[in-house]
Design a protein around this motif. Sequence first.
Motif, PDB file in Angstrom:
ATOM      1  N   LYS A   1      50.947  64.205  71.878  1.00 45.29           N
ATOM      2  CA  LYS A   1      52.094  64.880  71.276  1.00 45.29           C
ATOM      3  C   LYS A   1      51.916  66.398  71.331  1.00 45.29           C
ATOM      4  CE  LYS A   1      55.127  64.166  67.349  1.00 45.29           C
ATOM      5  NZ  LYS A   1      55.263  63.548  66.052  1.00 45.29           N
ATOM      6  N   THR A   2      50.691  66.852  71.101  1.00 42.32           N
ATOM      7  CA  THR A   2      50.400  68.288  71.154  1.00 42.32           C
ATOM      8  C   THR A   2      50.588  68.814  72.571  1.00 42.32           C
ATOM      9  OG1 THR A   2      48.824  68.079  69.334  1.00 42.32           O
ATOM     10  CG2 THR A   2      48.635  70.033  70.715  1.00 42.32           C
ATOM     11  N   ARG A   3      50.136  68.041  73.562  1.00 44.84           N
ATOM     12  CA  ARG A   3      50.309  68.455  74.953  1.00 44.84           C
ATOM     13  C   ARG A   3      51.789  68.552  75.321  1.00 44.84           C
ATOM     14  NH1 ARG A   3      45.730  65.265  75.429  1.00 44.84           N
ATOM     15  NH2 ARG A   3      46.907  63.415  75.979  1.00 44.84           N
ATOM     16  N   LYS A   4      52.601  67.631  74.846  1.00 42.80           N
ATOM     17  CA  LYS A   4      54.037  67.676  75.111  1.00 42.80           C
ATOM     18  C   LYS A   4      54.657  68.928  74.477  1.00 42.80           C
ATOM     19  CE  LYS A   4      54.963  62.755  75.745  1.00 42.80           C
ATOM     20  NZ  LYS A   4      55.646  61.565  75.225  1.00 42.80           N
TER      21      LYS A   4
ATOM     22  N   TYR B   1      45.253  74.416  65.422  1.00 46.06           N
ATOM     23  CA  TYR B   1      45.775  73.908  64.154  1.00 46.06           C
ATOM     24  C   TYR B   1      46.734  72.724  64.318  1.00 46.06           C
ATOM     25  CZ  TYR B   1      43.797  78.080  62.081  1.00 46.06           C
ATOM     26  OH  TYR B   1      42.941  79.051  61.651  1.00 46.06           O
ATOM     27  N   ALA B   2      46.689  72.081  65.434  1.00 47.93           N
ATOM     28  CA  ALA B   2      47.611  70.981  65.707  1.00 47.93           C
ATOM     29  C   ALA B   2      47.291  69.775  64.832  1.00 47.93           C
ATOM     30  CB  ALA B   2      47.531  70.583  67.171  1.00 47.93           C
ATOM     31  N   PRO B   3      48.259  69.368  64.008  1.00 47.01           N
ATOM     32  CA  PRO B   3      48.043  68.182  63.167  1.00 47.01           C
ATOM     33  C   PRO B   3      48.384  66.892  63.906  1.00 47.01           C
ATOM     34  CG  PRO B   3      50.096  69.200  62.568  1.00 47.01           C
ATOM     35  CD  PRO B   3      49.478  70.052  63.634  1.00 47.01           C
TER      36      PRO B   3
ATOM     37  N   ALA C   1      52.827  84.321  74.161  1.00 49.58           N
ATOM     38  CA  ALA C   1      52.943  82.887  74.439  1.00 49.58           C
ATOM     39  C   ALA C   1      51.554  82.251  74.553  1.00 49.58           C
ATOM     40  CB  ALA C   1      53.729  82.652  75.715  1.00 49.58           C
ATOM     41  N   ALA C   2      50.634  82.944  75.213  1.00 51.77           N
ATOM     42  CA  ALA C   2      49.276  82.409  75.377  1.00 51.77           C
ATOM     43  C   ALA C   2      48.564  82.317  74.034  1.00 51.77           C
ATOM     44  CB  ALA C   2      48.483  83.289  76.340  1.00 51.77           C
ATOM     45  N   ILE C   3      48.698  83.346  73.213  1.00 55.00           N
ATOM     46  CA  ILE C   3      48.060  83.324  71.887  1.00 55.00           C
ATOM     47  C   ILE C   3      48.660  82.227  71.024  1.00 55.00           C
ATOM     48  CG2 ILE C   3      47.787  84.639  69.739  1.00 55.00           C
ATOM     49  CD1 ILE C   3      47.534  87.165  71.507  1.00 55.00           C
ATOM     50  N   GLY C   4      49.971  82.108  71.074  1.00 59.34           N
ATOM     51  CA  GLY C   4      50.647  81.060  70.295  1.00 59.34           C
ATOM     52  C   GLY C   4      50.195  79.674  70.720  1.00 59.34           C
ATOM     53  N   ALA C   5      50.033  79.486  72.006  1.00 64.22           N
ATOM     54  CA  ALA C   5      49.591  78.175  72.497  1.00 64.22           C
ATOM     55  C   ALA C   5      48.164  77.891  72.034  1.00 64.22           C
ATOM     56  CB  ALA C   5      49.666  78.146  74.019  1.00 64.22           C
ATOM     57  N   GLY C   6      47.315  78.907  72.077  1.00 61.87           N
ATOM     58  CA  GLY C   6      45.932  78.718  71.632  1.00 61.87           C
ATOM     59  C   GLY C   6      45.851  78.380  70.157  1.00 61.87           C
ATOM     60  N   ILE C   7      46.586  79.098  69.342  1.00 61.79           N
ATOM     61  CA  ILE C   7      46.590  78.825  67.893  1.00 61.79           C
ATOM     62  C   ILE C   7      47.187  77.456  67.627  1.00 61.79           C
ATOM     63  CG2 ILE C   7      47.624  79.553  65.707  1.00 61.79           C
ATOM     64  CD1 ILE C   7      47.286  82.441  66.652  1.00 61.79           C
ATOM     65  N   GLY C   8      48.200  77.101  68.377  1.00 63.10           N
ATOM     66  CA  GLY C   8      48.810  75.776  68.223  1.00 63.10           C
ATOM     67  C   GLY C   8      47.808  74.668  68.483  1.00 63.10           C
ATOM     68  N   LEU C   9      46.963  74.847  69.480  1.00 67.52           N
ATOM     69  CA  LEU C   9      45.939  73.843  69.773  1.00 67.52           C
ATOM     70  C   LEU C   9      44.923  73.735  68.636  1.00 67.52           C
ATOM     71  CD1 LEU C   9      45.120  74.391  73.548  1.00 67.52           C
ATOM     72  CD2 LEU C   9      46.084  72.356  72.506  1.00 67.52           C
TER      73      LEU C   9
END
Length: 124
Positions: free
Chosen positions: A32-35, A25-27, A15-23
Motif C-alpha cells: 500500500k505504501t509503494r502504491k 512514518y508509513a503506517p 517531492a524526494a524529501i516527502g517520499a522519504g519521510i512517507g516511507l
Amino acid sequence: MANTGSTLLALVTGAAIGAGIGLLYAPDKGEKTRKKLKKDALDAQDRFNKKYNETASNLTEKAKKAKLDFEERLEETLSNASHKADDILSAMESKLEELRKQNAKLQKEVKKEEAETKANKVVV
C-alpha cells in the motif's frame, strides 16, 4: 530562467524529501505504501511537466515578442537612416549645383579677362 530552475529544483527536492519521510512514518503495509509513493511520484512528475511546459511556453512567447520588438526597432532605425541619407544627398546635390554655377561664372570672367588682355595687346 534561473528562477525557474530554482523552482523546479525545489519542487523535485520537496517531492524526494516527502517520499522519504512517507516511507519512514508509513503506517500502512509495504504494498500500500509503494502504491501511495508511486501515485505521489506520478503527481509530482505531472506538476513538474506542467510547470516545465508553462515555463517553456512563457519563454517562447517572450522570445517571439522580443524578436518582433527588435524587428520593429531595426525597421525604424533603417527608415530613419534612409531619410537622413536622402537629406544628405539632397544637400550635397544643392551644393554641387551651386558650385557649378560659381565655376561657370568664374570661367566667363576668366574668358572675359583673357579677351580684354588680347584686346589690350593688339592696341599696344
